[in-house]
Design a protein around this motif. Structure first.
Motif, PDB file in Angstrom:
ATOM      1  N   ARG A 103       0.838  -1.215   0.000  1.00 39.55           N
ATOM      2  CA  ARG A 103       0.000   0.000   0.000  1.00 39.55           C
ATOM      3  C   ARG A 103       0.869   1.260   0.000  1.00 39.55           C
ATOM      4  N   ALA A 106       2.022   1.764  -3.436  1.00 40.85           N
ATOM      5  CA  ALA A 106       0.929   2.231  -4.286  1.00 40.85           C
ATOM      6  C   ALA A 106       0.743   3.741  -4.140  1.00 40.85           C
ATOM      7  N   CYS A 200      -5.762   8.966  -1.398  1.00 43.86           N
ATOM      8  CA  CYS A 200      -5.446   7.552  -1.145  1.00 43.86           C
ATOM      9  C   CYS A 200      -6.015   7.061   0.180  1.00 43.86           C
TER      10      CYS A 200
END
Length: 225
Positions: A103, A106, A200
């Motif tokens: 994550r 990302a 995000c």
């Protein structure tokens, strides 16, 4: 002397755990160290041409976008590595500890990719409308600052209440002031990276917050990842 040996061992163990539990951060930082050393061995003329061919400028993005979007994240314009070691430890490592490597990566990748395209898109618009010279298509644009800005922003969701709002305000002021004052394509890119980092939030679901400072309770919502 014997009294300090256990403390030293604990400190070394803590540092080792900190680094090994954020492998992405420190492998990236190690790669930046290697490329920075390589830059110091180049002549100034060769270095500029070398970095330009690895730059996410309009020309390189139009010819080989995937290559330059990846390789540009492994070079530092200016060749000073030490400040990035501090910044990666203060921001990237805590984010990777919190989100997990996948994550965290990302967030960094989305910020790097999205901010690059937005910043260069603005520059392309400026060239087409006569606000920037045609030579700007070859502008040198490498580095890791867009990814860093995105990670700095997403950490807003990690800061405990009530300090998350002052933290967010400081981030917006830090990246917004240059945007208002100069409005260069890099300023636009950095602010775009901050907005991408804030967007995000879904990647932070299930990761919780530190304990709420005014209630002494965990203020995060813990759900399966």
């Amino acid at each position: 002397m014997r009294r300090f040996l256990p403390q030293t061992r604990r400190a070394v163990r803590a540092v080792t755990v900190w680094i090994t539990s954020a492998p992405g951060t420190y492998l990236w930082l190690a790669a930046l160290f290697v490329t920075t050393v390589a830059l110091h061995r180049m002549s100034p003329e060769f270095e500029e041409d070398f970095l330009r061919r690895r730059s996410t400028n309009i020309h390189e993005l139009s010819t080989d976008p995937v290559r330059v979007l990846i390789v540009s994240a492994f070079w530092i314009d200016g060749g000073v590595w030490a400040p990035y070691a501090v910044l990666y430890t203060v921001f990237h490592a805590p984010a990777e500890h919190w989100l997990g490597t996948a994550r965290w990566l990302a967030v960094a990748a989305l910020a790097h990719l999205g901010a690059t395209l937005i910043g260069e898109g603005f520059l392309d618009w400026a060239i087409r409308h006569g606000h920037a010279p045609q030579s700007a298509v070859n502008t040198l644009d490498v580095g890791v600052s867009y990814a860093l800005a995105g990670v700095v922003a997403v950490l807003t969701y990690r800061v405990p209440k009530p300090w998350h709002l002052p933290y967010l305000g400081a981030v917006l002021i830090f990246f917004g002031t240059p945007l208002i004052a100069e409005r260069s394509f890099t300023d636009i890119g950095h602010f775009a990276a901050v907005l991408i980092g804030l967007a995000c939030y879904p990647l932070t679901r299930g990761r919780g917050r530190p304990r709420n400072l005014d209630r002494g309770t965990d203020s995060g919502v813990r759900t399966p990842s």
